[in-house]
Every structure is written in C-alpha cells, then in structure tokens.
Design a protein around this motif. Structure first.
Motif, PDB file in Angstrom:
ATOM      1  N   THR A  52       0.834  -1.210   0.000  1.00  0.00           N
ATOM      2  CA  THR A  52       0.000   0.000   0.000  1.00  0.00           C
ATOM      3  C   THR A  52       0.864   1.255   0.000  1.00  0.00           C
ATOM      4  N   ALA A  53       1.916   1.239   0.796  1.00  0.00           N
ATOM      5  CA  ALA A  53       2.808   2.394   0.854  1.00  0.00           C
ATOM      6  C   ALA A  53       3.384   2.676  -0.530  1.00  0.00           C
ATOM      7  N   TRP A  54       3.823   1.626  -1.193  1.00  0.00           N
ATOM      8  CA  TRP A  54       4.367   1.809  -2.530  1.00  0.00           C
ATOM      9  C   TRP A  54       3.324   2.405  -3.458  1.00  0.00           C
ATOM     10  N   ARG A  55       2.125   1.850  -3.403  1.00  0.00           N
ATOM     11  CA  ARG A  55       1.058   2.309  -4.300  1.00  0.00           C
ATOM     12  C   ARG A  55       0.787   3.801  -4.109  1.00  0.00           C
ATOM     13  N   LEU A  56       0.603   4.207  -2.879  1.00  0.00           N
ATOM     14  CA  LEU A  56       0.261   5.606  -2.622  1.00  0.00           C
ATOM     15  C   LEU A  56       1.434   6.538  -2.893  1.00  0.00           C
ATOM     16  N   PHE A  57       2.612   6.155  -2.434  1.00  0.00           N
ATOM     17  CA  PHE A  57       3.782   6.996  -2.680  1.00  0.00           C
ATOM     18  C   PHE A  57       3.991   7.184  -4.179  1.00  0.00           C
ATOM     19  N   ARG A  97       1.737   6.799  -6.559  1.00  0.00           N
ATOM     20  CA  ARG A  97       0.630   7.480  -7.215  1.00  0.00           C
ATOM     21  C   ARG A  97       0.623   8.978  -6.927  1.00  0.00           C
ATOM     22  N   ASP A  98       0.858   9.341  -5.655  1.00  0.00           N
ATOM     23  CA  ASP A  98       0.653  10.732  -5.262  1.00  0.00           C
ATOM     24  C   ASP A  98       1.933  11.501  -4.966  1.00  0.00           C
ATOM     25  N   GLY A  99       3.022  10.807  -4.720  1.00  0.00           N
ATOM     26  CA  GLY A  99       4.256  11.505  -4.364  1.00  0.00           C
ATOM     27  C   GLY A  99       4.666  11.218  -2.935  1.00  0.00           C
ATOM     28  N   LEU A 100       5.955  11.263  -2.707  1.00  0.00           N
ATOM     29  CA  LEU A 100       6.479  10.897  -1.392  1.00  0.00           C
ATOM     30  C   LEU A 100       6.066  11.907  -0.335  1.00  0.00           C
ATOM     31  N   ARG A 101       6.168  13.170  -0.647  1.00  0.00           N
ATOM     32  CA  ARG A 101       5.836  14.201   0.334  1.00  0.00           C
ATOM     33  C   ARG A 101       4.331  14.364   0.462  1.00  0.00           C
ATOM     34  N   ALA A 102       3.616  14.075  -0.596  1.00  0.00           N
ATOM     35  CA  ALA A 102       2.175  14.357  -0.623  1.00  0.00           C
ATOM     36  C   ALA A 102       1.385  13.378   0.243  1.00  0.00           C
ATOM     37  N   VAL A 103       1.916  12.182   0.426  1.00  0.00           N
ATOM     38  CA  VAL A 103       1.180  11.164   1.176  1.00  0.00           C
ATOM     39  C   VAL A 103       1.562  11.220   2.651  1.00  0.00           C
ATOM     40  N   GLY A 104       0.571  11.376   3.495  1.00  0.00           N
ATOM     41  CA  GLY A 104       0.797  11.399   4.932  1.00  0.00           C
ATOM     42  C   GLY A 104       0.746  10.002   5.517  1.00  0.00           C
ATOM     43  N   ILE A 105       1.391   9.876   6.683  1.00  0.00           N
ATOM     44  CA  ILE A 105       1.418   8.591   7.370  1.00  0.00           C
ATOM     45  C   ILE A 105      -0.001   8.108   7.682  1.00  0.00           C
ATOM     46  N   ASP A 106      -0.841   9.016   8.156  1.00  0.00           N
ATOM     47  CA  ASP A 106      -2.201   8.630   8.541  1.00  0.00           C
ATOM     48  C   ASP A 106      -2.980   8.061   7.359  1.00  0.00           C
ATOM     49  N   THR A 107      -2.907   8.770   6.238  1.00  0.00           N
ATOM     50  CA  THR A 107      -3.577   8.325   5.012  1.00  0.00           C
ATOM     51  C   THR A 107      -3.150   6.907   4.663  1.00  0.00           C
ATOM     52  N   LEU A 108      -1.857   6.744   4.697  1.00  0.00           N
ATOM     53  CA  LEU A 108      -1.262   5.471   4.325  1.00  0.00           C
ATOM     54  C   LEU A 108      -1.747   4.349   5.248  1.00  0.00           C
ATOM     55  N   LEU A 157      12.112   2.441  -1.467  1.00  0.00           N
ATOM     56  CA  LEU A 157      12.975   2.681  -2.628  1.00  0.00           C
ATOM     57  C   LEU A 157      13.912   1.495  -2.855  1.00  0.00           C
ATOM     58  N   ASP A 158      14.425   0.968  -1.761  1.00  0.00           N
ATOM     59  CA  ASP A 158      15.354  -0.148  -1.871  1.00  0.00           C
ATOM     60  C   ASP A 158      14.657  -1.367  -2.483  1.00  0.00           C
ATOM     61  N   GLY A 200       5.808   7.718 -14.144  1.00  0.00           N
ATOM     62  CA  GLY A 200       7.215   8.094 -14.201  1.00  0.00           C
ATOM     63  C   GLY A 200       8.073   7.209 -13.311  1.00  0.00           C
ATOM     64  N   CYS A 201       9.282   7.655 -13.108  1.00  0.00           N
ATOM     65  CA  CYS A 201      10.257   6.890 -12.339  1.00  0.00           C
ATOM     66  C   CYS A 201      10.314   7.442 -10.925  1.00  0.00           C
ATOM     67  N   VAL A 202      10.058   6.583  -9.957  1.00  0.00           N
ATOM     68  CA  VAL A 202      10.005   7.044  -8.570  1.00  0.00           C
ATOM     69  C   VAL A 202      11.354   7.578  -8.115  1.00  0.00           C
ATOM     70  N   PHE A 203      12.417   7.136  -8.755  1.00  0.00           N
ATOM     71  CA  PHE A 203      13.744   7.589  -8.330  1.00  0.00           C
ATOM     72  C   PHE A 203      14.028   8.997  -8.863  1.00  0.00           C
ATOM     73  N   ILE A 204      13.684   9.249 -10.104  1.00  0.00           N
ATOM     74  CA  ILE A 204      13.783  10.609 -10.618  1.00  0.00           C
ATOM     75  C   ILE A 204      12.901  11.529  -9.782  1.00  0.00           C
ATOM     76  N   ARG A 205      11.728  11.034  -9.451  1.00  0.00           N
ATOM     77  CA  ARG A 205      10.815  11.847  -8.659  1.00  0.00           C
ATOM     78  C   ARG A 205      11.354  12.080  -7.259  1.00  0.00           C
TER      79      ARG A 205
END
Lengths: 179, 179
Positions: free
Chosen positions: A3-8, A10-21, A47-48, A91-96
């Motif tokens: 789920t963390a991967w999906r949301l991160f 889809r929406d971005g690392l900073r955009a997704v809050g812990i609570d949402t996740l 990322l790893d 896109g590429c999560v690493f570039i992002r």
DNA sequence: ACCCATCTAGACAGGTCGGTCTATCGCTAG
DNA sequence: CTAGCGATAGACCGACCTGTCTAGATGGGT
C-alpha cells in the motif's frame, strides 16, 4: 508495504501522509513505527525494495532477449515500452525522489541516485559485452536517453518515447560498431 | 517574487510553506493573496516567469553562437554546462514540478510540461534549419539527452553530463548530415 | 493455562499547512 | 487636508503533519 508503494508512487512521497497510508493499509500506527523509525526510513526501504524489483524485472527481460548483445541492449528499451504502457505508470520514482528531495546530501536523494548508478552499471556491462569502444560513455548516453524518455512518457502518458529512444540507441550502437 | 523562486527552487514546491516564504521575503500574507488566489497560482506564475527567462537566456546564447546551424545546436549544450556550473544549481524546476505533481491532469504538471514542449519546439526549429531529415524526431532525441543530463548533473553536482550529452549530440548531427 | 510478543484502536502532542480576517499604518492623488 | 488605496502585522481557523503513548485484543508456543 504494498500500500505504501502504491500511494507513494501514485501521489508523491511528500504528498502522502502517514495517517492516510495507515488508514488505506488497515495497519496501526505503532506497527509501522515498530518496523521503521520514521517516514524517511520507510521511504528508504520502499525505494530499496523497488530498486531490487526494478532491476530484477529489467534483467529478466534482457536475459530473455537472446544471446546477441545488441538485441539484449535494445531489450532494455522494449522493457521500458511495456512499463510505460502499464495502467498506473507515473514516471520513475527515483527521478521523482531526486526531485522531491533536491538537496544532494539528503539520504533519500542519495538512495535514489544509487539506483540510477546501479542501472547504469548494468548498462555498462551490457555495452562492454557488446564490444563498445567506451562502454561507460555509451552507457551514460543510453541512460540519458532512458531518463529523458521516462519523463516524456510520464507527462504525455504515451509509450512512444520508448520507441524513439530505442531507435536512437540502435543508431548509436551501429555507429559504435562501424568505428 | 524573487524570494519565492529562490526558496521553491532550493527546497521544492511542496516543501516550502507560505509562511516561510513570506517571512523570508518580508511580505504580508494579505499582499500575497491580493495578487494570487492560492499557492498553486503563485507556483504557476513562478513557473511561467522562469519559462520565459529560461528560454530567453538559452536563445540568447544560441544567437551568440554564430550563423552555423550545427554550432547553434551545440551551443544549447554549452549553455547547459554553464547552468550546471552555477552555484545554486538544483536541477530543472520543470522536471521537478512534473515529479512533485505526478498527476498529468494537474495544472502545475501541465504548466511544467508546456515549458518542455516549448523548448522542444525551439530545438525542432534549430534542427530544421540545420537541415535534419526529421527535425522533430531529432529534437525529441536531443531533449531526452538534455533532460537526462540535467538529472545526472543535479544528482552528481557535476558539469560533465553537459559535455557528455554534447558529444552524443554532435555524433547524431554528423550522422544525420551524412545520410 | 499461561506468557509474552505483537497486533489493534485511538487519544494526544507540538508544529505546520493554506487561507481568511481585522485593524492599523503610510503614501499619494485630488 | 483629507480620502482612499495598498501595504503592514498578526490573530485566527480547521485541517493535517510526524511521532509518541496508553490500553486492550489476539494468538502461538510451552
């Protein structure tokens, strides 16, 4: 966590809050913080994991491309075309990650860059096997093409950049072989 | 606002809060919200301003490169080398905006992409003048090289990617001319 | 049957977010 | 002189942020 991967992604690392996740995953907060000291460590773990899966999948398609080095290199671009076509491609999560944490000394920035370096190393190996005169330089160029194609494919939601980059790669390989 | 640009570019669009920005700039909140309806509109205005300045600066160096089309195209890469060398270089704000707002329908994502399209159009024009067989395709490839070089230069804080991409561009131009 | 590790739910903290609002100040045009 | 516009500082809102903590449920191993 899937789920963390999906949301991160889809929406971005900073955009997704812990609570949402946590709500989405149906997991308690303490469970998360027992496994990871902070959101940053969770991101690093994600990322790893993604790095390993990404390279494994890519190398599997390369391996399936047969014995000819040039075909193996071009299979890298075919793999990207399939990726661009996937429904949730963003896109590429690493570039992002490099973009979201623009400070080069930041752990997340560095982790994302390590992935790019690892991919470049694999490309260098493929180029060397293909008999390139300067495998490292060729791999560097190919990785520029790939990253540029990824960004374009993301913004346009199209698979065409993969074919475009592949065509250029084929030209460059031919040019190198002719010299 | 110069301060807004500085902070957004240094730390990221999502990472910088309105309060931080206003404190740094010494501006009252109402002043900001009299000019822009929201943070999003401020970002769009900043991106638009940056787009114009970016292209003007790039085209100025192209114009200064003399009359030969190939030299004019290669000047694009020289311009990037100078940019990469600037003290506060943190990648391309447009690539970063595409990353921070990964949803392709988002206004900021689209505004950032418009910049990339505009640059690509300028490249296409240069390629056409240079007599490329397929100017659009060549410009597409060159823009991949440029974007890839920008990402790499950002992560490594090095100017080398500009020269690397330039060398590949020169090869491709020669190849095209030979055909 | 019991222990203990691990999960859950959820309150809580302290801070920041984007955005609104009031009230006061200073300048300038008439 | 004065009216009015645009700027100021700063309180305030509700929502959200990461991270901590308590208290109870669950379940497997001995």
């Amino acid at each position: 966590m899937a789920t963390a991967w999906r949301l991160f992604y889809r929406d971005g690392l900073r955009a997704v809050g812990i609570d949402t996740l946590l709500a989405e995953a149906g997991v308690a907060k303490m469970t998360l913080y027992n496994h990871f000291a902070s959101k940053e460590e969770l991101i690093l773990a994600i990322l790893d994991k993604r790095d390993l899966e990404f390279r494994a999948s890519l190398l599997a398609q390369v391996a399936a491309a047969g014995p000819y080095p040039v075909q193996r290199l071009l299979a890298v671009f075919d793999w990207h075309e399939g990726w661009f076509a996937s429904e949730a491609f963003k896109g590429c999560v690493f570039i992002r990650a490099l973009s979201e944490y623009p400070e080069p000394t930041h752990p997340i920035h560095q982790a994302a860059w390590r992935h790019k370096v690892a991919v470049k190393a694999a490309l260098t190996e493929l180029c060397a096997v293909a008999g390139a005169r300067d495998a490292a330089a060729l791999a560097e160029t190919l990785s520029y093409l790939i990253d540029g194609a990824i960004v374009t494919a993301h913004a346009t939601q199209s698979t065409a950049p993969a074919r475009s980059a592949r065509a250029t790669a084929a030209q460059l390989l031919k040019l190198d072989a002719a010299a």
